[in-house]
Scaffold this active site. Structure first.
Site, PDB file in Angstrom:
ATOM      1  N   SER A  20       0.846  -1.184   0.000  1.00  0.00           N
ATOM      2  CA  SER A  20       0.000   0.000   0.000  1.00  0.00           C
ATOM      3  C   SER A  20       0.894   1.252   0.000  1.00  0.00           C
ATOM      4  CB  SER A  20      -0.942  -0.037   1.205  1.00  0.00           C
ATOM      5  OG  SER A  20      -2.050   0.799   0.967  1.00  0.00           O
ATOM      6  N   HIS A  24      -6.075  -6.038  -2.096  1.00  0.00           N
ATOM      7  CA  HIS A  24      -4.976  -5.215  -1.619  1.00  0.00           C
ATOM      8  C   HIS A  24      -3.916  -6.062  -0.899  1.00  0.00           C
ATOM      9  CE1 HIS A  24      -3.727  -1.121  -1.167  1.00  0.00           C
ATOM     10  NE2 HIS A  24      -3.734  -1.124   0.145  1.00  0.00           N
ATOM     11  N   ASP A  62      -8.225  -5.134  -6.388  1.00  0.00           N
ATOM     12  CA  ASP A  62      -7.867  -4.028  -5.498  1.00  0.00           C
ATOM     13  C   ASP A  62      -8.078  -2.673  -6.184  1.00  0.00           C
ATOM     14  OD1 ASP A  62      -6.748  -2.279  -3.741  1.00  0.00           O
ATOM     15  OD2 ASP A  62      -4.676  -2.917  -4.086  1.00  0.00           O
TER      16      ASP A  62
END
Ligand SMILES: *[C@@H]1O[C@H](CO)[C@@H](O)[C@H](O)[C@H]1NC(C)=O
Ligand SMILES: *[C@@H]1O[C@H](CO)[C@@H](O)[C@H](O)[C@H]1NC(C)=O
Ligand SMILES: *[C@@H]1O[C@H](CO)[C@@H](O)[C@H](O)[C@H]1NC(C)=O
Ligand SMILES: *[C@@H]1O[C@H](CO)[C@@H](O)[C@H](O)[C@H]1NC(C)=O
Ligand SMILES: *[C@@H]1O[C@H](CO)[C@@H](O)[C@H](O)[C@H]1NC(C)=O
Ligand SMILES: *[C@@H]1O[C@H](CO)[C@@H](O)[C@H](O)[C@H]1NC(C)=O
Ligand SMILES: *[C@@H]1O[C@H](CO)[C@@H](O)[C@H](O)[C@H]1NC(C)=O
Length: 496
Positions: free
Chosen positions: A173, A465, A440
């Site tokens: 991320s 994700h 994602d």
């Protein structure tokens, strides 16, 4: 999201009497941060907190202030001469469970690596300043964080005699982006980077997020009917918002905490965003292997929500939309849906390290309001969630929380600066691998095609994700198994 819930619980127990008015899922960030912790499979103690002294401002030699930054070490698998793996902390507390679990630990065992994790400044226990006032937050940005990593790398190199080892950075991320940027800006300090699900393009109005949510919902057995049903529910919401009786109906159906005030545009936007956010959170983390034993939330998938949206015995689409909301409130142990804008802003304005906003929400939203944007708005066309949370609503939050100077002009400049500084999707760094999942929504801002022979994308069809960072499961789809193998081979090649 289990760990986030837990963190919230501890928080609420600790700071008794503090109401939680922040959305469960704020600007794509669940409480605790975007990268949830992996499952803990074995007992035993976790590595202790360790600390190093860092400069407050790496870019001002005249400012000599310093602070203590937290890090963790796992040297169990390290063989002298072996590589060093550096996990980069992000927009939440650095969780030491990562020191014993996850794909990178498995790789460390196979390659005899030393595992280190550095907590990001201003998150968790790493407090560079006495508070999180706007003045203090001026020291919170990705460039300072990268400089922290550089000095940490030098410090640990000497402390553990690994200066001349091969260093590989990891992150998922926002830290996925930091991992790529660390290699870009400090190529003499890190030999390769794994940048999982990193949003490399800073963007004010991130309409692509909702488009990917829509496409991901369409992968359920209901197909695009899931979106059609949501769209019909949204139309019914819009109709009910036209009159007072409708406000009362919505309050009841969606268990809104304070009676919904349909003439308050901010509360209405917050309401739209919260009920759409029910879907965003589930899509972002769909089957990502994060399942925590006995924990909440992780068994709710896209198929669960679309199953509800297609279940006519619950009632009209609006009733099904409300049923999704009820399920998520129950799952997360929330009594009601808080959509009061003023309460949210009041909470986000708190500047003490003891406040609930200091869990990371205030800091992360500050970074979005200064460096990144990433606002997951309803401005895109062809999506089922209506147009109730436009980019102007996100910008207004920036001004209302941090002050008038945090406006569209200044943020647009900040975003341009970020993209100029790092190269956005045109990043030119060698030995970086960009794994990402098709489900994602963040993949929209990431690298999805190989940039060059040494900047490669690993596209994982059907995952969410950061899925490749979590421990492997027997049920993993072959493309996820394949992705882990590709990443391993890249790292193996970099440390030769
Ligand atoms: C430090 O590491 C180098 C290379 O691995 C090794 O040759 C040297 O003996 C080490 N020094 C100490 C003091 O352990
Ligand atoms: C490092 O991780 C391994 C694998 O989970 C674990 O068995 C070991 O206890 C950890 N070592 C330390 C020092 O935490
Ligand atoms: C509803 O919001 C409007 C506009 O912000 C405000 O003037 C009004 O007082 C609010 N009504 C209630 C009952 O809070
Ligand atoms: C549809 O909803 C009803 C009522 O909540 C429930 O009993 C039924 O099991 C659901 N059907 C499916 C296929 O999930
Ligand atoms: C935004 O803030 C800057 C800095 O305070 C100011 O100069 C500018 O006029 C503001 N722009 C708007 C549109 O409010
Ligand atoms: C991941 O990689 C694939 C191709 O390898 C690409 O299609 C996809 O868009 C990428 N996603 C991200 C976020 O980089
Ligand atoms: C991803 O998987 C789905 C279903 O398994 C398939 O229909 C689709 O073609 C795949 N996409 C790619 C790019 O491989």
């Amino acid at each position: 999201m289990a760990v986030h819930r837990l963190a919230v619980l501890i928080f609420l127990t600790f700071f008794v009497g503090l109401a939680w008015s922040l959305p469960r899922f704020l600007h794509g960030r669940p409480r605790g941060g975007m990268l949830g912790a992996p499952r803990r499979r074995s007992g035993g103690s976790l590595p202790p907190d360790q600390w190093l002294e860092q400069k407050l401002d790496h870019f001002n030699d005249a400012d000599l202030r310093t602070w203590q930054q937290r890090y963790f070490v796992n040297d169990t698998f390290f063989k002298p001469g072996g590589p060093v793996f550096l996990m980069i902390g992000g927009e939440g507390t650095a969780n030491p469970i990562w020191m014993v679990e996850g794909t990178w630990v498995v790789m460390a065992e196979r390659l005899g690596a030393l595992c280190l994790m550095l907590e990001h400044r201003f998150y968790g226990k790493s407090h560079p300043t006495p508070d999180i006032s706007v003045e203090s937050l001026s020291f919170l940005n990705s460039e300072q964080a990268l400089a922290d990593l550089a000095y940490f790398r030098q410090y640990m190199g000497m402390k553990m005699n690994v200066t001349y080892s091969k260093w590989i950075s990891f992150g998922g991320s926002y830290p996925g982006s930091l991992s790529a940027w660390f290699r870009l800006k400090y190529p003499h300090l890190v030999d390769g980077a794994v940048a999982t699900s990193g949003p490399l393009l800073a963007q004010l109005d991130f309409t692509g997020y909702v488009s990917v949510v829509r496409d991901s919902l369409a992968t359920s057995p209901q197909g695009d009917m899931c979106n059609t049903n949501i769209m019909q529910a949204t139309t019914q919401v819009e109709q009910l918002l036209q009159h007072r009786v409708g406000w009362a109906d919505l309050t009841k159906m969606f268990q809104v905490c304070k009676p919904l005030n349909g003439s308050n545009p901010n509360d209405v936007s917050n309401f739209y965003e919260a009920i759409a956010g029910n879907f965003f959170g589930v899509v972002q983390y769909n089957k990502d292997n994060r399942a925590f034993e006995g924990a909440v939330g992780t068994d709710i998938t896209i198929d669960t929500l679309c199953g509800i949206m297609g279940n006519t015995s619950i009632g009209v689409p609006l009733a099904r939309y409300a049923a999704v909301n009820t399920l998520l409130l129950q799952t997360y142990g929330e009594k009601c849906l808080d959509v009061s804008y003023d309460d949210m802003i009041t909470e986000m304005r708190q500047t003490s390290w003891e406040s609930s906003a200091s869990e990371g929400g205030r800091q992360w939203v500050y970074q979005t309001c200064t460096e990144f944007g990433f606002f997951q708005t309803s401005d895109g066309k062809d999506q089922p969630f209506g147009n109730g949370f436009p980019v102007s609503f996100s910008l207004q939050q920036c001004s209302d929380i941090y002050g008038k100077q945090f406006n569209k002009t200044t943020l647009t400049q900040g975003i341009a600066r970020t993209n100029t500084n790092y190269g956005a999707k045109g990043i030119r760094a060698t030995k970086v691998i960009f794994p990402n999942g098709s489900i994602d929504p963040w993949h929209y801002l990431g690298i999805t095609k190989d940039v060059s022979e040494t900047e490669t994308a690993v596209y994982i069809n059907g995952t969410a994700h950061c899925a490749n960072m979590y421990p492997a499961l027997p049920s993993d789809p072959p493309q996820l198994v394949q992705a882990r193998d590709t990443i391993f081979k890249a790292v193996e090649a970099w440390i030769q």
